[in-house]
Scaffold this motif. Structure first.
Motif, PDB file in Angstrom:
ATOM      1  N   GLY A   7       0.803  -1.208   0.000  1.00  0.00           N
ATOM      2  CA  GLY A   7       0.000   0.000   0.000  1.00  0.00           C
ATOM      3  C   GLY A   7       0.834   1.254   0.000  1.00  0.00           C
ATOM      4  O   GLY A   7       2.056   1.223  -0.133  1.00  0.00           O
ATOM      5  N   VAL A   8       0.130   2.381   0.169  1.00  0.00           N
ATOM      6  CA  VAL A   8       0.766   3.700   0.148  1.00  0.00           C
ATOM      7  C   VAL A   8       0.155   4.539   1.261  1.00  0.00           C
ATOM      8  O   VAL A   8      -1.072   4.553   1.442  1.00  0.00           O
ATOM      9  N   TRP A   9       1.010   5.225   2.017  1.00  0.00           N
ATOM     10  CA  TRP A   9       0.555   6.126   3.070  1.00  0.00           C
ATOM     11  C   TRP A   9       1.101   7.506   2.742  1.00  0.00           C
ATOM     12  O   TRP A   9       2.312   7.718   2.708  1.00  0.00           O
ATOM     13  N   LEU A  10       0.217   8.461   2.475  1.00  0.00           N
ATOM     14  CA  LEU A  10       0.617   9.800   2.073  1.00  0.00           C
ATOM     15  C   LEU A  10       0.148  10.833   3.094  1.00  0.00           C
ATOM     16  O   LEU A  10      -0.970  10.750   3.607  1.00  0.00           O
ATOM     17  N   ALA A  11       0.994  11.796   3.384  1.00  0.00           N
ATOM     18  CA  ALA A  11       0.632  12.955   4.191  1.00  0.00           C
ATOM     19  C   ALA A  11       1.157  14.189   3.483  1.00  0.00           C
ATOM     20  O   ALA A  11       2.288  14.194   2.986  1.00  0.00           O
ATOM     21  N   SER A  12       0.343  15.237   3.430  1.00  0.00           N
ATOM     22  CA  SER A  12       0.771  16.463   2.752  1.00  0.00           C
ATOM     23  C   SER A  12       0.400  17.663   3.600  1.00  0.00           C
ATOM     24  O   SER A  12      -0.612  17.680   4.301  1.00  0.00           O
ATOM     25  N   PHE A  13       1.250  18.668   3.495  1.00  0.00           N
ATOM     26  CA  PHE A  13       1.040  19.927   4.200  1.00  0.00           C
ATOM     27  C   PHE A  13       1.210  21.039   3.168  1.00  0.00           C
ATOM     28  O   PHE A  13       2.228  21.094   2.486  1.00  0.00           O
ATOM     29  N   GLN A  14       0.216  21.888   3.051  1.00  0.00           N
ATOM     30  CA  GLN A  14       0.249  22.868   1.985  1.00  0.00           C
ATOM     31  C   GLN A  14      -0.188  24.243   2.480  1.00  0.00           C
ATOM     32  O   GLN A  14      -1.026  24.363   3.382  1.00  0.00           O
ATOM     33  N   TYR A  15       0.414  25.251   1.883  1.00  0.00           N
ATOM     34  CA  TYR A  15       0.048  26.631   2.188  1.00  0.00           C
ATOM     35  C   TYR A  15      -0.072  27.405   0.884  1.00  0.00           C
ATOM     36  O   TYR A  15       0.810  27.315   0.014  1.00  0.00           O
ATOM     37  N   GLY A  16      -1.140  28.125   0.745  1.00  0.00           N
ATOM     38  CA  GLY A  16      -1.325  28.952  -0.444  1.00  0.00           C
ATOM     39  C   GLY A  16      -2.413  29.971  -0.201  1.00  0.00           C
ATOM     40  O   GLY A  16      -3.489  29.641   0.335  1.00  0.00           O
ATOM     41  N   GLN A  17      -2.148  31.182  -0.563  1.00  0.00           N
ATOM     42  CA  GLN A  17      -3.139  32.230  -0.354  1.00  0.00           C
ATOM     43  C   GLN A  17      -4.182  32.226  -1.457  1.00  0.00           C
ATOM     44  O   GLN A  17      -3.926  31.796  -2.577  1.00  0.00           O
ATOM     45  N   ASP A  41      -8.768  26.377   3.063  1.00  0.00           N
ATOM     46  CA  ASP A  41      -8.032  27.244   3.976  1.00  0.00           C
ATOM     47  C   ASP A  41      -6.668  27.557   3.374  1.00  0.00           C
ATOM     48  O   ASP A  41      -6.196  26.862   2.483  1.00  0.00           O
ATOM     49  N   GLU A  42      -6.013  28.579   3.922  1.00  0.00           N
ATOM     50  CA  GLU A  42      -4.679  28.899   3.424  1.00  0.00           C
ATOM     51  C   GLU A  42      -3.676  27.807   3.796  1.00  0.00           C
ATOM     52  O   GLU A  42      -2.793  27.490   3.022  1.00  0.00           O
ATOM     53  N   PHE A  43      -3.830  27.239   4.993  1.00  0.00           N
ATOM     54  CA  PHE A  43      -2.965  26.118   5.389  1.00  0.00           C
ATOM     55  C   PHE A  43      -3.828  24.901   5.662  1.00  0.00           C
ATOM     56  O   PHE A  43      -4.829  24.978   6.372  1.00  0.00           O
ATOM     57  N   GLU A  44      -3.433  23.770   5.098  1.00  0.00           N
ATOM     58  CA  GLU A  44      -4.155  22.519   5.315  1.00  0.00           C
ATOM     59  C   GLU A  44      -3.172  21.365   5.427  1.00  0.00           C
ATOM     60  O   GLU A  44      -2.120  21.368   4.773  1.00  0.00           O
ATOM     61  N   ALA A  45      -3.545  20.398   6.252  1.00  0.00           N
ATOM     62  CA  ALA A  45      -2.827  19.124   6.319  1.00  0.00           C
ATOM     63  C   ALA A  45      -3.810  18.031   5.909  1.00  0.00           C
ATOM     64  O   ALA A  45      -4.959  18.023   6.351  1.00  0.00           O
ATOM     65  N   ARG A  46      -3.369  17.129   5.055  1.00  0.00           N
ATOM     66  CA  ARG A  46      -4.224  16.054   4.549  1.00  0.00           C
ATOM     67  C   ARG A  46      -3.469  14.734   4.594  1.00  0.00           C
ATOM     68  O   ARG A  46      -2.234  14.715   4.576  1.00  0.00           O
ATOM     69  N   SER A  47      -4.211  13.638   4.593  1.00  0.00           N
ATOM     70  CA  SER A  47      -3.569  12.326   4.489  1.00  0.00           C
ATOM     71  C   SER A  47      -4.500  11.347   3.798  1.00  0.00           C
ATOM     72  O   SER A  47      -5.720  11.526   3.771  1.00  0.00           O
ATOM     73  N   ARG A  48      -3.891  10.316   3.225  1.00  0.00           N
ATOM     74  CA  ARG A  48      -4.628   9.245   2.554  1.00  0.00           C
ATOM     75  C   ARG A  48      -3.835   7.958   2.675  1.00  0.00           C
ATOM     76  O   ARG A  48      -2.611   7.949   2.527  1.00  0.00           O
ATOM     77  N   VAL A  49      -4.542   6.874   2.953  1.00  0.00           N
ATOM     78  CA  VAL A  49      -3.926   5.551   3.061  1.00  0.00           C
ATOM     79  C   VAL A  49      -4.613   4.617   2.075  1.00  0.00           C
ATOM     80  O   VAL A  49      -5.844   4.580   2.009  1.00  0.00           O
ATOM     81  N   ARG A  50      -3.812   3.893   1.303  1.00  0.00           N
ATOM     82  CA  ARG A  50      -4.344   2.865   0.418  1.00  0.00           C
ATOM     83  C   ARG A  50      -3.712   1.531   0.797  1.00  0.00           C
ATOM     84  O   ARG A  50      -2.482   1.416   0.831  1.00  0.00           O
TER      85      ARG A  50
END
Length: 204
Positions: free
Chosen positions: A18-28, A45-54
């Motif tokens: 599988g795959v375990w992904l985490a991302s942190f992003q900032y953008g106005q 939002d301007e800042f977000e944290a996301r994750s996904r597991v497959r």
């Protein structure tokens, strides 16, 4: 079932990947996208944290019989409770595990006829990658046969919709099902690959 019970049992080999992904992003100004005519998307939002597991689990009995179940968790925004992309708020305990694929592969012994049955990814031929006509996970049966090194045959029946009709007093589930039938003929020769195909759809 009686015949199957009389046969010798086979050991099943389970493999997980599988795959375990985490991302942190900032953008106005991210909320000025995906908002239709208003141009405003309140979910950005301007800042977000996301994750996904497959998680993919393969079960292999032998060269003629195997299966796969494919789960997906997320993608979800950290801290968000409700959909879309929710389920990761503190104490939310929301069920965000999705069944992406679940199918059985089997081959008719001593032949080149292979079949896949269940929820699977089906894509119509497109050398550029990704068919604009059909490319998705769907419940169906796919059969393929390789006549020789130059000519093959693949056909499928898929049922993307059934029993999803918006019920009315006089037409509950009226003509709500859809069936797709397709035929593909992969041809491979020196320097040339071409796959003629046709698909027919029925609704109701």
């Amino acid at each position: 079932m009686v015949t199957g019970a009389a046969q010798a049992s086979h050991a099943v080999d389970f493999k997980a990947k599988g795959v375990w992904l985490a991302s942190f992003q900032y953008g106005q100004n991210g909320n000025f996208t995906n908002g239709g005519h208003t141009g405003y998307d309140p979910s950005e939002d301007e800042f977000e944290a996301r994750s996904r597991v497959r998680l993919v689990i393969d079960a292999v009995a032998d060269e003629n019989l195997s299966g796969q179940v494919y789960f997906e968790i997320g993608k979800s925004i950290w801290g968000k409770a409700e959909d879309p992309q929710g389920g990761m708020a503190m104490g939310a305990d929301k069920n965000i595990v999705k069944l992406k694929r679940a199918f059985i592969d089997w081959r008719v012994p001593d032949t080149d006829l292979k079949l896949r049955m269940g929820i699977q990814g089906i894509q119509l031929p497109n050398v550029a990658g990704g068919s604009a006509v059909f490319d998705d996970d769907v419940a169906g049966v796919v059969a393929s046969y390789q006549f020789n090194e130059n000519v093959g045959l693949t056909t499928f029946w898929a049922r993307p919709y059934n029993d999803n009709y918006a019920a009315r007093a006089d037409r509950t589930n009226y003509q709500d099902n859809m069936d797709l039938f397709a035929l593909m003929v992969p041809l491979t020769f020196d320097g040339v690959k071409v796959t003629p195909w046709a698909m027919y759809g029925m609704a109701g």
